[in-house]
Design a protein around this motif. Structure first.
Motif, PDB file in Angstrom:
ATOM      1  N   GLN A 486       0.852  -1.371  -0.055  1.00  0.00           N
ATOM      2  CA  GLN A 486      -0.110   0.128   0.063  1.00  0.00           C
ATOM      3  C   GLN A 486       0.698   1.381  -0.040  1.00  0.00           C
ATOM      4  N   VAL A 487       2.053   1.208   0.384  1.00  0.00           N
ATOM      5  CA  VAL A 487       2.845   2.416   0.314  1.00  0.00           C
ATOM      6  C   VAL A 487       3.969   2.227  -0.796  1.00  0.00           C
ATOM      7  N   ALA A 488       4.340   1.162  -1.250  1.00  0.00           N
ATOM      8  CA  ALA A 488       5.194   0.780  -2.568  1.00  0.00           C
ATOM      9  C   ALA A 488       4.528   1.190  -3.604  1.00  0.00           C
ATOM     10  N   CYS A 489       3.086   1.121  -3.682  1.00  0.00           N
ATOM     11  CA  CYS A 489       2.595   1.499  -4.980  1.00  0.00           C
ATOM     12  C   CYS A 489       2.675   2.801  -5.454  1.00  0.00           C
ATOM     13  N   HIS A 494      11.136   1.808  -8.414  1.00  0.00           N
ATOM     14  CA  HIS A 494      10.778   0.854  -7.729  1.00  0.00           C
ATOM     15  C   HIS A 494      12.231   0.084  -7.712  1.00  0.00           C
ATOM     16  N   LEU A 495      12.986  -0.196  -6.569  1.00  0.00           N
ATOM     17  CA  LEU A 495      14.234  -0.991  -6.516  1.00  0.00           C
ATOM     18  C   LEU A 495      14.013  -2.216  -5.620  1.00  0.00           C
ATOM     19  N   GLN A 496      14.319  -3.313  -6.164  1.00  0.00           N
ATOM     20  CA  GLN A 496      14.381  -4.560  -5.416  1.00  0.00           C
ATOM     21  C   GLN A 496      15.635  -4.900  -4.730  1.00  0.00           C
ATOM     22  N   ILE A 497      15.639  -5.336  -3.709  1.00  0.00           N
ATOM     23  CA  ILE A 497      16.771  -5.669  -2.872  1.00  0.00           C
ATOM     24  C   ILE A 497      16.727  -7.145  -2.593  1.00  0.00           C
ATOM     25  N   SER A 498      17.690  -7.936  -2.929  1.00  0.00           N
ATOM     26  CA  SER A 498      17.902  -9.446  -2.770  1.00  0.00           C
ATOM     27  C   SER A 498      19.275  -9.698  -2.176  1.00  0.00           C
ATOM     28  N   LYS A 499      19.129 -10.810  -1.379  1.00  0.00           N
ATOM     29  CA  LYS A 499      20.539 -11.259  -0.927  1.00  0.00           C
ATOM     30  C   LYS A 499      20.923 -12.589  -1.757  1.00  0.00           C
ATOM     31  N   GLN A 500      22.221 -12.684  -2.160  1.00  0.00           N
ATOM     32  CA  GLN A 500      22.662 -13.842  -2.993  1.00  0.00           C
ATOM     33  C   GLN A 500      23.879 -14.566  -2.360  1.00  0.00           C
ATOM     34  N   LEU A 513      13.353  -2.090 -10.922  1.00  0.00           N
ATOM     35  CA  LEU A 513      12.221  -2.932 -11.712  1.00  0.00           C
ATOM     36  C   LEU A 513      11.434  -1.856 -12.619  1.00  0.00           C
ATOM     37  N   SER A 514      10.795  -2.708 -13.791  1.00  0.00           N
ATOM     38  CA  SER A 514      10.020  -2.080 -14.730  1.00  0.00           C
ATOM     39  C   SER A 514       8.513  -1.852 -14.058  1.00  0.00           C
ATOM     40  N   ASP A 515       7.707  -1.523 -14.807  1.00  0.00           N
ATOM     41  CA  ASP A 515       6.355  -1.246 -14.208  1.00  0.00           C
ATOM     42  C   ASP A 515       5.749  -2.861 -14.016  1.00  0.00           C
ATOM     43  N   GLU A 516       5.972  -3.532 -15.091  1.00  0.00           N
ATOM     44  CA  GLU A 516       5.472  -4.970 -14.695  1.00  0.00           C
ATOM     45  C   GLU A 516       6.065  -5.779 -13.628  1.00  0.00           C
ATOM     46  N   ASP A 517       7.512  -5.665 -13.426  1.00  0.00           N
ATOM     47  CA  ASP A 517       8.143  -6.342 -12.615  1.00  0.00           C
ATOM     48  C   ASP A 517       7.652  -5.829 -11.247  1.00  0.00           C
ATOM     49  N   SER A 518       7.193  -4.559 -11.138  1.00  0.00           N
ATOM     50  CA  SER A 518       6.771  -3.633  -9.939  1.00  0.00           C
ATOM     51  C   SER A 518       5.508  -4.243  -9.173  1.00  0.00           C
ATOM     52  N   ILE A 519       4.629  -4.619 -10.468  1.00  0.00           N
ATOM     53  CA  ILE A 519       3.501  -5.213 -10.167  1.00  0.00           C
ATOM     54  C   ILE A 519       3.567  -6.538  -9.370  1.00  0.00           C
ATOM     55  N   ILE A 520       4.544  -7.456 -10.069  1.00  0.00           N
ATOM     56  CA  ILE A 520       4.829  -8.786  -9.513  1.00  0.00           C
ATOM     57  C   ILE A 520       5.309  -8.426  -8.116  1.00  0.00           C
ATOM     58  N   GLU A 521       6.415  -7.827  -7.974  1.00  0.00           N
ATOM     59  CA  GLU A 521       6.889  -7.483  -6.682  1.00  0.00           C
ATOM     60  C   GLU A 521       5.652  -7.139  -5.526  1.00  0.00           C
ATOM     61  N   LEU A 522       4.657  -6.171  -6.049  1.00  0.00           N
ATOM     62  CA  LEU A 522       3.806  -5.828  -5.098  1.00  0.00           C
ATOM     63  C   LEU A 522       2.826  -6.957  -4.769  1.00  0.00           C
ATOM     64  N   ALA A 523       2.545  -7.801  -5.783  1.00  0.00           N
ATOM     65  CA  ALA A 523       1.829  -9.043  -5.604  1.00  0.00           C
ATOM     66  C   ALA A 523       2.375  -9.843  -4.441  1.00  0.00           C
ATOM     67  N   LYS A 524       3.816  -9.873  -4.675  1.00  0.00           N
ATOM     68  CA  LYS A 524       4.609 -10.769  -3.560  1.00  0.00           C
ATOM     69  C   LYS A 524       4.252 -10.309  -2.292  1.00  0.00           C
ATOM     70  N   ILE A 531       2.362 -16.312  -5.772  1.00  0.00           N
ATOM     71  CA  ILE A 531       1.682 -15.198  -6.152  1.00  0.00           C
ATOM     72  C   ILE A 531       0.287 -15.626  -6.916  1.00  0.00           C
ATOM     73  N   THR A 532      -0.583 -15.018  -6.604  1.00  0.00           N
ATOM     74  CA  THR A 532      -1.997 -15.597  -7.226  1.00  0.00           C
ATOM     75  C   THR A 532      -2.572 -14.645  -8.234  1.00  0.00           C
ATOM     76  N   GLU A 533      -3.394 -14.871  -8.663  1.00  0.00           N
ATOM     77  CA  GLU A 533      -4.181 -13.960  -9.737  1.00  0.00           C
ATOM     78  C   GLU A 533      -4.656 -12.854  -8.971  1.00  0.00           C
ATOM     79  N   GLN A 534      -5.287 -13.148  -7.833  1.00  0.00           N
ATOM     80  CA  GLN A 534      -5.966 -12.165  -7.170  1.00  0.00           C
ATOM     81  C   GLN A 534      -4.995 -10.985  -6.616  1.00  0.00           C
ATOM     82  N   SER A 535      -3.669 -11.476  -6.003  1.00  0.00           N
ATOM     83  CA  SER A 535      -2.774 -10.654  -5.542  1.00  0.00           C
ATOM     84  C   SER A 535      -2.441  -9.452  -6.612  1.00  0.00           C
ATOM     85  N   ILE A 536      -2.118 -10.253  -7.921  1.00  0.00           N
ATOM     86  CA  ILE A 536      -1.501  -9.469  -9.134  1.00  0.00           C
ATOM     87  C   ILE A 536      -2.600  -8.392  -9.518  1.00  0.00           C
ATOM     88  N   ALA A 537      -3.883  -8.855  -9.629  1.00  0.00           N
ATOM     89  CA  ALA A 537      -5.005  -7.875  -9.855  1.00  0.00           C
ATOM     90  C   ALA A 537      -4.988  -6.890  -8.766  1.00  0.00           C
TER      91      ALA A 537
END
Length: 547
Positions: A486-489, A494-500, A513-524, A531-537
């Protein structure tokens, strides 16, 4: 604003380069991925305390460099510090594994204190830890004074000068009032003053004096060497006498070849004798005065004696003499001196009090405005019932004026307002601090960093926090760490931080993240790893509503 950040060997980060932009940028990722480490690295560039464990394991050093957009205020500060200024501000910090650090601003070495002074005008980090500053009453006055702006700053500077003079006069008055001088003490002060006055230090040029002393000392050493040289050359058994005897021996030899050599040596003899005369004339033609030499040595001895007794420099000695003059004058004209001091003290106190009243009036006027602004923002943050006030109490004059200021709140209708640490919950405190920050943002080109400022909230409250951050980002750069979709949107970037994990090493990775990738991250963030269809929507709807 922060334009770019380079981090090397810091905590679990090997090496990353991040480019930032205006507007609102969010950093998201799983807990422990390294989001707060990036904020810690930025904090190092703001002058926060260095720790040895900041250096990555098995590395010799950590290095952080930030490029910021500068402004006129920053450049003025840099000019005062004799640091080159430009449209950009480049700040770097190197931390060694023993915890030591070196700091540079625009490639010029500087100190932690100066770094803090500069960067406090450029970046503000709002974190859970900072929320606890609301528990400190001194912070309440700072918030209000910052909100009052330049007009108050001018008044405070004027007041501070008067207050300092008042305290100085008060100290002098108390010392003189309590000091009862005896005739012996008076004579002692006179003897000290006479000892100092003997050298006439008011117009004394120490640099020229030392230069003259060195020249006189050199002459004495040179004269000694020349005297020894003359003794070697011109005594009855000196080199010139022996040389002449040798020439006489050669003159007795009946040989044209030897005679030619004799003549050459004869010419050399008289040539050396002429050079010697020039050397001996150096002593005769010099302006050296034995009397002046003794006088200079005596002055040098007395000056060093004064320094040992009254101060390490002529300036210190003259300051000491000025104090002696006051004490002597006080002894000779006690009633008159006390009366003059009382008059000055009263005038200065009245002036300081008058300015303190003006400061207090300005603070109270601005407090009413700030209270209303904060309460309006709190309504948007779903705290409509919170009453927020600055409570004033008059005090004796201090370096901050005559006001003791405390923020008080009541979180429920009909509740008596109390200091907020006694009445507000963690979630409420976080929102109150955010409201204060929002109301107090006047400066463009600055950067405000929110490090999980949305902790303890969710749903519509989280959305309202994101909306406020977005609003702030219209005037200044916002960088936000959040776990809430609700804040990230609301983010422009949008920058994704991950540990390798690789080859027994841990590293942090940054992904833009692109707009499409940002939506996936928000859904996560909404539904977890699956990730569900509902969370992506839902994520798409959040983006659509709040971009």
């Amino acid at each position: 604003m922060l334009e770019s950040l380079y981090i090397e060997n810091f905590a679990i980060i090997n090496q990353i380069q991040i480019d930032f932009h205006s507007g609102m940028t969010v950093l998201t990722g799983e807990t422990g991925a390294g989001k707060s480490i990036i904020i810690d690295a930025i904090g190092q560039l703001l002058g926060q305390r260095t720790q040895p464990n900041f250096v990555k394991e098995n590395r010799d050093y950590a290095y952080i460099e930030g490029v910021f957009t500068s402004n006129e205020k920053i450049n003025t500060l840099l000019d005062e510090m004799h640091i080159p200024s430009d449209t950009q501000l480049i700040v770097s910090k190197k931390i060694t594994k023993d915890g030591k650090s070196s700091i540079k601003i625009n490639y010029r070495s500087t100190t932690q204190m100066l770094l803090k002074t500069v960067m406090s005008n450029l970046v503000d980090i709002h974190s859970q830890f900072e929320t606890h500053q609301l528990f400190k009453q001194s912070y309440h006055l700072q918030v209000l004074d910052d909100y009052c702006g330049k007009k108050l700053s001018i008044l405070k500077e004027k007041y501070f000068n008067n207050f300092n003079q008042y305290k100085k006069l008060e100290k002098e008055y108390k010392q003189l009032k309590n000091e009862e001088l005896s005739d012996e003490q008076y004579d002692f002060y006179l003897s000290q003053k006479n000892e100092i006055d003997e050298l006439h230090l008011d117009d004394f040029d120490e640099e020229e004096f030392i230069k003259e002393r060195n020249e006189l000392n050199n002459f004495e050493k040179n004269a000694k060497h020349i005297s020894q040289y003359k003794n070697i050359m011109d005594s009855s058994k000196g080199m010139m006498s022996l040389f002449k005897d040798g020439l006489n021996e050669l003159a007795s030899i009946d040989s044209s070849k030897i005679q030619d050599l004799h003549d050459q040596l004869y010419d050399a003899y008289y040539s050396i004798e002429g050079i010697n005369d020039d050397i001996y004339d150096y002593l005769q033609l010099s302006n050296f005065s034995e009397e002046r030499y003794n006088e200079v040595q005596d002055t040098y001895f007395k000056l060093n004696k004064l320094k040992r007794k009254y101060g390490a420099s002529i300036e210190n000695i003259l300051d000491f003499r000025a104090e002696l003059d006051k004490k002597i004058q006080y002894f000779e004209n006690r009633e008159s001196v006390i009366s003059t001091l009382e008059s000055k003290l009263k005038t200065n106190q009245e002036n300081a009090f008058k300015i303190a009243l003006d400061i207090s009036k300005l603070r109270q006027e601005n407090a009413l405005i700030l209270e209303n602004e904060v309460k309006e923002i709190l309504k948007d943050l779903y705290l409509p019932q919170v009453d927020f006030k600055f409570q004033f109490e008059k005090t004796n004059l201090t370096e901050n004026g005559m006001d003791s200021v405390c923020i008080v709140v009541s979180t429920n209708v009909g509740q008596v307002a109390k200091p907020l640490q006694k009445i507000a919950s963690g979630g409420e405190l976080s929102r109150i601090m955010l409201a204060i920050k929002t109301a107090c943002q006047h400066n463009e080109n600055n950067t405000i960093i929110f490090d999980e400022a949305d902790t303890g909230v969710s749903g519509k409250v989280a959305e309202s926090i994101g909306k406020i951050m977005k609003e702030i980002s219209k005037n200044q750069q916002v960088i936000c760490i959040t776990h809430l979709a609700q804040v990230a949107c609301f983010a422009n970037h949008h920058l994704q931080i991950s540990k390798q994990l690789k080859s027994n090493d841990t590293n942090v990775k940054i992904t833009i993240l692109s707009d499409e990738d940002s939506i996936i991250e928000l859904a996560k963030m909404i539904s977890g790893k699956e990730i569900t269809e509902q969370s992506i929507a839902h994520a798409k709807q959040l983006k659509k509503n709040n971009v």
